[in-house]
Design a protein around this motif. Structure first.
Motif, PDB file in Angstrom:
ATOM      1  N   ALA A  20    -111.561 -19.119   9.182  1.00  0.00           N
ATOM      2  CA  ALA A  20    -110.917 -19.411  10.465  1.00  0.00           C
ATOM      3  C   ALA A  20    -111.805 -19.054  11.642  1.00  0.00           C
ATOM      4  O   ALA A  20    -111.834 -19.764  12.654  1.00  0.00           O
ATOM      5  N   GLN A  21    -112.543 -17.959  11.516  1.00  0.00           N
ATOM      6  CA  GLN A  21    -113.438 -17.542  12.590  1.00  0.00           C
ATOM      7  C   GLN A  21    -114.554 -18.548  12.828  1.00  0.00           C
ATOM      8  O   GLN A  21    -115.139 -18.597  13.912  1.00  0.00           O
ATOM      9  N   ARG A  22    -114.834 -19.356  11.815  1.00  0.00           N
ATOM     10  CA  ARG A  22    -115.892 -20.359  11.931  1.00  0.00           C
ATOM     11  C   ARG A  22    -115.327 -21.746  12.243  1.00  0.00           C
ATOM     12  O   ARG A  22    -116.015 -22.745  12.071  1.00  0.00           O
ATOM     13  N   GLY A  23    -114.078 -21.779  12.681  1.00  0.00           N
ATOM     14  CA  GLY A  23    -113.500 -23.009  13.198  1.00  0.00           C
ATOM     15  C   GLY A  23    -112.798 -23.888  12.195  1.00  0.00           C
ATOM     16  O   GLY A  23    -112.316 -24.976  12.558  1.00  0.00           O
ATOM     17  N   LEU A  24    -112.689 -23.459  10.933  1.00  0.00           N
ATOM     18  CA  LEU A  24    -112.004 -24.281   9.942  1.00  0.00           C
ATOM     19  C   LEU A  24    -110.507 -23.996   9.969  1.00  0.00           C
ATOM     20  O   LEU A  24    -110.082 -22.887  10.299  1.00  0.00           O
ATOM     21  N   GLN A  25    -109.727 -25.006   9.616  1.00  0.00           N
ATOM     22  CA  GLN A  25    -108.292 -24.829   9.463  1.00  0.00           C
ATOM     23  C   GLN A  25    -108.014 -24.310   8.046  1.00  0.00           C
ATOM     24  O   GLN A  25    -108.526 -24.869   7.070  1.00  0.00           O
ATOM     25  N   VAL A  26    -107.222 -23.258   7.966  1.00  0.00           N
ATOM     26  CA  VAL A  26    -106.978 -22.602   6.685  1.00  0.00           C
ATOM     27  C   VAL A  26    -105.491 -22.607   6.367  1.00  0.00           C
ATOM     28  O   VAL A  26    -104.659 -22.247   7.210  1.00  0.00           O
ATOM     29  N   THR A  27    -105.155 -23.037   5.155  1.00  0.00           N
ATOM     30  CA  THR A  27    -103.808 -22.886   4.631  1.00  0.00           C
ATOM     31  C   THR A  27    -103.834 -21.724   3.649  1.00  0.00           C
ATOM     32  O   THR A  27    -104.484 -21.819   2.601  1.00  0.00           O
ATOM     33  N   LEU A  28    -103.197 -20.628   4.013  1.00  0.00           N
ATOM     34  CA  LEU A  28    -103.196 -19.422   3.178  1.00  0.00           C
ATOM     35  C   LEU A  28    -101.873 -19.367   2.421  1.00  0.00           C
ATOM     36  O   LEU A  28    -100.801 -19.212   3.021  1.00  0.00           O
TER      37      LEU A  28
END
Length: 435
Positions: A20-28
């Motif tokens: 997320a810190q690198r700009g990706l969208q994350v589904t956790l």
């Protein structure tokens, strides 16, 4: 670009944060609160199931080096641990509930992370990091077994130590202090005379154990061995291990006792303490009976008894590369103890590297070369080393890192130089890692 991370433990939380810190969208994806493993008791992310200690914080120790590498590289887990630490001498221990709550809050409020509650029973399409832990649910474990092959998973047994209330410890029979009086007096030391230790040892080695299907003494992880298993190795084994009296002089006598049980603070308020090194799978009534034979704990209030559970890990050298990617299907990565790294910090480190590498690959960047001179790199290279014939979970240690090219007198001095070498490498690649 979206990445699915399965599991919000230490590894999954760290991995999701780095992505997320690198700009990706994350589904956790996290199955709590809908479903829990036998080792979990709260709904928080990054729950510490065993000890509240992340072990040594000294650079002369390999896990201390690993922590410092992660700190410098922007680890969420280390930041939250430092913010919730409790005094524990040279170790980094945390308020267990405060730490997990802070990780949970940071994850849930990150704009690039979407948390989905509920059990995952299959591997979704797209980029996936499986960080479901060594107690992966049966449905997902069966799916992974099918994907990876019938002989892909191995297992060992892990245990947790009991917790007691601070007010129930008899401080007339114990004292606050640290070994050799180094640092602050952060441990409660509960001494035993030779006769008291002899009676305790006899009771411990003959106490009734809870039945754990498939358990054998030889299947325990050495770094988290049940205290009764250790005791069965010989009368004096505990006195060279968790009950070692060296450097602990009883202020009442001025002498070292025969044995000393140490209690470490488990929360910030200092109202709960855990029995250091007392991982166990004795039956609960037996734990009360035997551990109450420790004089200072004769009236102890046990807030949680010790438990044992089965941990599953992969045959990683055959399956994974140095970045924790599945060799046969690189869109799938793994992180955490199921890869064969052992320990809280090691799990976070695997999640860190899996997150950083996945983000770089999806952004068209080459992976960062974490060499074996670094603790982060050494772990990834250990779990992917095809020459390891009898793969077993391992904590970080200087033995899996290259030796110095010159002689240094004294183990602490040598380890300090190994750490200095590693941190110099980290500083050299830090800017690239943080992109």
């Amino acid at each position: 670009m979206n990445v699915t991370v399965i599991g919000a433990g230490l590894a999954g939380s760290e991995c999701a944060w780095q992505l997320a810190q690198r700009g990706l969208q994350v589904t956790l994806c996290e199955m709590k609160p809908e479903k829990r493993t036998p080792a979990h008791v709260t709904d928080s992310f990054a729950e510490l199931c065993c000890s509240n200690s992340l072990r040594s914080d000294q650079l002369e120790n390999a896990v201390g080096l690993l922590k410092e590498e992660l700190r410098r590289l922007g680890s969420l887990i280390l930041r939250c641990a430092d913010e919730t630490r409790v005094e524990a001498g040279g170790a980094l221990a945390v308020d267990r509930h405060g730490f997990a709550a802070l990780v949970t809050e940071r994850i849930k409020t990150h704009p690039n992370i979407t948390v989905v509650e509920g059990e995952v029973t299959d591997i979704p399409g797209g980029e996936v990091v499986v960080a479901s832990g060594p107690l992966t649910s049966d449905a997902l474990a069966d799916r992974l077994q099918t994907l990876l092959g019938a002989d892909s998973a191995l297992h060992f047994y892990d245990a947790a130590a009991p917790l007691v209330s601070a007010e129930s410890v008899d401080m007339d029979l114990a004292w606050f202090g640290s070994r050799y009086d180094r640092g602050t007096a952060d441990y409660v030391n509960c001494p035993m005379s030779e006769a008291e230790y002899e009676a305790f040892w006899q009771a411990l080695t003959t106490a009734q154990e809870a039945e754990v299907h498939g358990f054998e003494d030889k299947k325990v992880f050495e770094g988290c061995m049940p205290v009764e298993v250790m005791a069965r190795r010989g009368r004096d084994t505990l006195c060279y291990g968790p009950l070692k009296p060296r450097g602990l002089r009883d202020p009442r006598t001025g002498r070292e006792p025969c044995a000393v049980v140490q209690l470490r603070r488990d929360n910030a308020e200092g109202t709960v303490y855990n029995l250091v090194g007392f991982q166990t799978h004795l039956k609960f009534p037996e734990q009360r009976r035997v551990f109450s034979m420790i004089p200072a704990l004769r009236d102890a209030e046990f807030l949680r008894y010790g438990v044992m559970h089965r941990n599953t890990f992969l045959d990683s050298p055959r399956l994974l590369d140095r970045y924790y990617r599945l060799k046969s299907e690189p869109r799938i990565s793994f992180a955490g103890q199921m890869t064969g790294v052992e320990g809280y910090v090691e799990s976070a480190a695997s999640g860190f590297l899996a997150g950083v590498e996945t983000a770089r690959r999806l952004r068209g960047l080459p992976p960062v070369d974490f060499p074996r001179e670094t603790a982060v790199g050494a772990l990834g290279l250990y779990i992917s080393n095809m020459s390891v014939t009898a793969f077993q979970p391992m904590n970080i240690n200087f033995g899996i890192m290259p030796p110095l090219d010159h002689r240094v007198k004294g183990k602490r001095n040598k380890n300090a130089e190994l750490s200095a070498r590693s941190l110099a490498v980290i500083e050299g690649i830090k800017e690239e890692v943080l992109k």
